[in-house]
Enzyme design. Structure first.
Site, PDB file in Angstrom:
ATOM      1  N   GLY A  16       0.852  -1.186   0.000  1.00 30.07           N
ATOM      2  CA  GLY A  16       0.000   0.000   0.000  1.00 30.07           C
ATOM      3  C   GLY A  16       0.885   1.232   0.000  1.00 30.07           C
ATOM      4  O   GLY A  16       2.110   1.124  -0.053  1.00 30.07           O
ATOM      5  N   MET A  18       2.409   5.052   1.489  1.00 30.07           N
ATOM      6  CA  MET A  18       2.926   5.506   2.778  1.00 30.07           C
ATOM      7  C   MET A  18       1.753   5.851   3.695  1.00 30.07           C
ATOM      8  O   MET A  18       0.711   6.316   3.238  1.00 30.07           O
ATOM      9  CB  MET A  18       3.824   6.732   2.585  1.00 30.07           C
ATOM     10  CG  MET A  18       5.126   6.345   1.903  1.00 30.07           C
ATOM     11  SD  MET A  18       6.280   7.701   1.811  1.00 30.07           S
ATOM     12  CE  MET A  18       6.752   7.869   3.513  1.00 30.07           C
ATOM     13  N   PHE A  19       1.909   5.596   4.963  1.00 26.40           N
ATOM     14  CA  PHE A  19       0.934   5.878   6.037  1.00 26.40           C
ATOM     15  C   PHE A  19      -0.272   4.932   6.025  1.00 26.40           C
ATOM     16  O   PHE A  19      -1.248   5.176   6.728  1.00 26.40           O
ATOM     17  CB  PHE A  19       0.409   7.327   5.979  1.00 26.40           C
ATOM     18  CG  PHE A  19       1.479   8.364   6.119  1.00 26.40           C
ATOM     19  CD1 PHE A  19       2.034   8.645   7.358  1.00 26.40           C
ATOM     20  CD2 PHE A  19       1.949   9.044   5.007  1.00 26.40           C
ATOM     21  CE1 PHE A  19       3.024   9.597   7.490  1.00 26.40           C
ATOM     22  CE2 PHE A  19       2.947   9.999   5.128  1.00 26.40           C
ATOM     23  CZ  PHE A  19       3.484  10.278   6.374  1.00 26.40           C
ATOM     24  N   SER A  20      -0.228   3.859   5.217  1.00 27.20           N
ATOM     25  CA  SER A  20      -1.407   2.979   5.163  1.00 27.20           C
ATOM     26  C   SER A  20      -1.439   1.987   6.324  1.00 27.20           C
ATOM     27  O   SER A  20      -2.451   1.316   6.532  1.00 27.20           O
ATOM     28  CB  SER A  20      -1.444   2.233   3.824  1.00 27.20           C
ATOM     29  OG  SER A  20      -0.277   1.458   3.652  1.00 27.20           O
ATOM     30  N   GLU A  90       9.951  -2.420   4.427  1.00 27.79           N
ATOM     31  CA  GLU A  90      10.482  -1.617   3.311  1.00 27.79           C
ATOM     32  C   GLU A  90      11.088  -2.511   2.233  1.00 27.79           C
ATOM     33  O   GLU A  90      12.182  -2.251   1.716  1.00 27.79           O
ATOM     34  CB  GLU A  90      11.560  -0.626   3.816  1.00 27.79           C
ATOM     35  CG  GLU A  90      11.116   0.247   4.970  1.00 27.79           C
ATOM     36  CD  GLU A  90      10.317   1.472   4.542  1.00 27.79           C
ATOM     37  OE1 GLU A  90       9.826   1.504   3.383  1.00 27.79           O
ATOM     38  OE2 GLU A  90      10.158   2.369   5.374  1.00 27.79           O
ATOM     39  N   ALA A  91      10.363  -3.566   1.870  1.00 24.79           N
ATOM     40  CA  ALA A  91      10.887  -4.559   0.919  1.00 24.79           C
ATOM     41  C   ALA A  91      11.210  -3.934  -0.439  1.00 24.79           C
ATOM     42  O   ALA A  91      12.042  -4.456  -1.179  1.00 24.79           O
ATOM     43  CB  ALA A  91       9.881  -5.696   0.755  1.00 24.79           C
ATOM     44  N   GLN A  92      10.573  -2.788  -0.754  1.00 25.35           N
ATOM     45  CA  GLN A  92      10.824  -2.165  -2.067  1.00 25.35           C
ATOM     46  C   GLN A  92      12.245  -1.629  -2.201  1.00 25.35           C
ATOM     47  O   GLN A  92      12.693  -1.350  -3.301  1.00 25.35           O
ATOM     48  CB  GLN A  92       9.814  -1.035  -2.332  1.00 25.35           C
ATOM     49  CG  GLN A  92      10.091   0.287  -1.627  1.00 25.35           C
ATOM     50  CD  GLN A  92       9.662   0.312  -0.148  1.00 25.35           C
ATOM     51  OE1 GLN A  92       9.049  -0.647   0.318  1.00 25.35           O
ATOM     52  NE2 GLN A  92       9.957   1.370   0.560  1.00 25.35           N
ATOM     53  N   CYS A 178      -5.464   9.966  -2.716  1.00 23.54           N
ATOM     54  CA  CYS A 178      -6.260   9.071  -3.564  1.00 23.54           C
ATOM     55  C   CYS A 178      -5.881   9.322  -5.027  1.00 23.54           C
ATOM     56  O   CYS A 178      -5.146  10.259  -5.342  1.00 23.54           O
ATOM     57  CB  CYS A 178      -7.751   9.309  -3.336  1.00 23.54           C
ATOM     58  SG  CYS A 178      -8.331  10.857  -4.028  1.00 23.54           S
TER      59      CYS A 178
HETATM   60  P1  ADP Z   1       3.262   2.618   6.656  1.00 26.36           P
HETATM   61  O1  ADP Z   1       4.226   1.552   7.138  1.00 26.36           O
HETATM   62  O2  ADP Z   1       2.270   2.083   5.638  1.00 26.36           O
HETATM   63  O3  ADP Z   1       3.936   3.880   6.170  1.00 26.36           O
HETATM   64  P2  ADP Z   1       2.689   2.915   9.470  1.00 26.36           P
HETATM   65  O4  ADP Z   1       2.308   1.547   9.944  1.00 26.36           O
HETATM   66  O5  ADP Z   1       4.093   3.371   9.753  1.00 26.36           O
HETATM   67  O6  ADP Z   1       2.347   3.027   7.902  1.00 26.36           O
HETATM   68  O7  ADP Z   1       1.725   4.004  10.099  1.00 26.36           O
HETATM   69  C1  ADP Z   1       0.323   3.919  10.035  1.00 26.36           C
HETATM   70  C2  ADP Z   1      -0.252   4.971  10.991  1.00 26.36           C
HETATM   71  O8  ADP Z   1       0.026   6.267  10.491  1.00 26.36           O
HETATM   72  C3  ADP Z   1      -1.751   4.952  11.131  1.00 26.36           C
HETATM   73  O9  ADP Z   1      -2.212   4.010  12.070  1.00 26.36           O
HETATM   74  C4  ADP Z   1      -2.047   6.379  11.614  1.00 26.36           C
HETATM   75  O10 ADP Z   1      -1.874   6.451  13.026  1.00 26.36           O
HETATM   76  C5  ADP Z   1      -0.918   7.191  11.018  1.00 26.36           C
HETATM   77  N1  ADP Z   1      -1.293   8.066   9.895  1.00 26.36           N
HETATM   78  C6  ADP Z   1      -0.763   9.292   9.656  1.00 26.36           C
HETATM   79  N2  ADP Z   1      -1.246   9.828   8.515  1.00 26.36           N
HETATM   80  C7  ADP Z   1      -2.135   8.935   7.999  1.00 26.36           C
HETATM   81  C8  ADP Z   1      -2.954   8.902   6.801  1.00 26.36           C
HETATM   82  N3  ADP Z   1      -2.962   9.909   5.921  1.00 26.36           N
HETATM   83  N4  ADP Z   1      -3.711   7.803   6.592  1.00 26.36           N
HETATM   84  C9  ADP Z   1      -3.705   6.793   7.485  1.00 26.36           C
HETATM   85  N5  ADP Z   1      -2.952   6.756   8.607  1.00 26.36           N
HETATM   86  C10 ADP Z   1      -2.152   7.806   8.871  1.00 26.36           C
HETATM   87 ZN    ZN Z   2      -8.331  12.525  -2.346  1.00 22.76          ZN
END
Ligand code: ADP
Ligand code: ZN
Length: 194
Positions: A16, A18-20, A90-92, A178
Site C-alpha cells: 500500500g 505511505m501511512f497505510s 520496506e521490501a521495495q 487518492c
Molecule cells: P506505513 O508503514 O504504511 O507507512 P505505518 O504503519 O508506519 O504506515 O503508520 C500507520 C499509521 O500512520 C496509522 O495508524 C495512523 O496512526 C498514522 N497516519 C498518519 N497519517 C495517515 C494517513 N494519511 N492515513 C492513514 N494513517 C495515517
Molecule cells: Zn483525495
C-alpha cells in the site's frame, strides 16, 4: 487469515502507500508469532550509511526489534537455522535478488512476511514488489486516508521536487493521496511543504 500447519513455509505481502499501516500490520503479525514462541527474525534495509535504529517503527510509534541489512546477501547470511518466521519491512528498497531468497526460505518451511510500497511516488510499480506479489501465497493491500479529501488513498504524493525514485530519509516529504488528488508531476507549493 489462514492457519497453516507448522513447518509449511509461505510468503505474505503487505502493500500500500505511505501511512497505510504496513509497518503496523507487519509488527502485529510478528508480535503474534512471538506470543506463539515461534523463533523469528525481522530485517529492514540499510538505505545509506546513516545511523539506523535496530527496530521497525511505525508512524503510530509501535515498534519491534529488527536488524538493518545492506542487501539480500547480508540478510541471507544472518538467517538462523531454527528461524520459523522472517519479517522484512520496506521490501521495495531491496533488489530483485529478494524474490529467489524469500522463495528459498518459504520452500525450506519459513513463513516470510514482507511489507513495502507497491507504487513509487509517480504511481509506477516499485520493484521488486510486483514480483513478490506474484509469488506470494497471501497479499494484503491496505489504503491510507487521503490528506486532501479524506477518501481512501492508494498513492504516495511527493511534496518535494526531487526526481529520484527514492528520496531517502524524507518521510516528511510525502503524504497519502487518492487517485483523484494524486499528481505525480506536482511542483510543491510552500503550503504543502510546511
Ligand atoms: P506505513 O508503514 O504504511 O507507512 P505505518 O504503519 O508506519 O504506515 O503508520 C500507520 C499509521 O500512520 C496509522 O495508524 C495512523 O496512526 C498514522 N497516519 C498518519 N497519517 C495517515 C494517513 N494519511 N492515513 C492513514 N494513517 C495515517
Ligand atoms: Zn483525495
Amino acid at each position: 487469515m489462514f492457519v497453516m500447519p507448522s513447518g509449511v513455509g509461505w510468503i505474505e505481502v503487505i502493500c500500500g502507500p505511505m501511512f497505510s499501516g504496513k509497518s503496523e500490520e507487519l509488527i502485529r503479525r510478528l508480535r503474534r508469532a512471538q506470543i506463539a514462541r515461534q523463533p523469528l527474525q525481522a530485517f529492514k534495509p540499510k538505505i545509506d550509511d546513516r545511523y539506523h535504529a535496530e527496530q521497525i517503527v511505525s508512524h503510530s510509534a509501535v515498534s519491534i526489534d529488527a536488524r538493518p541489512v545492506a542487501d539480500c546477501a547480508e540478510l541471507a547470511r544472518l538467517i538462523r537455522a531454527d528461524t520459523r518466521v522472517v519479517g522484512v519491512d520496506e521490501a521495495q528498497f531491496f533488489d530483485d535478488d529478494l524474490v529467489p531468497l524469500v522463495e528459498r526460505l518459504a520452500r525450506s518451511g519459513v513463513r516470510v512476511i514482507l511489507a513495502g510500497l507497491d507504487q513509487d511516488y509517480t504511481g509506477a510499480p516499485f520493484s521488486p514488489m510486483p514480483q513478490l506479489l506474484s509469488v506470494a501465497e497471501q497479499v494484503t493491500k491496505i489504503l491510507a486516508i487521503c490528506t486532501r479529501c479524506g477518501g481512501p488513498a492508494g498513492r504516495s504524493q511527493r511534496l518535494t521536487a526531487a526526481a529520484e525514485q527514492v528520496e531517502v530519509g524524507a518521510g516528511d516529504s510525502y503524504e497519502a493521496r487518492c487517485r483523484r488528488c494524486h499528481d505525480p508531476r506536482a511542483e510543491p507549493t510552500t503550503a504543502e511543504l510546511f
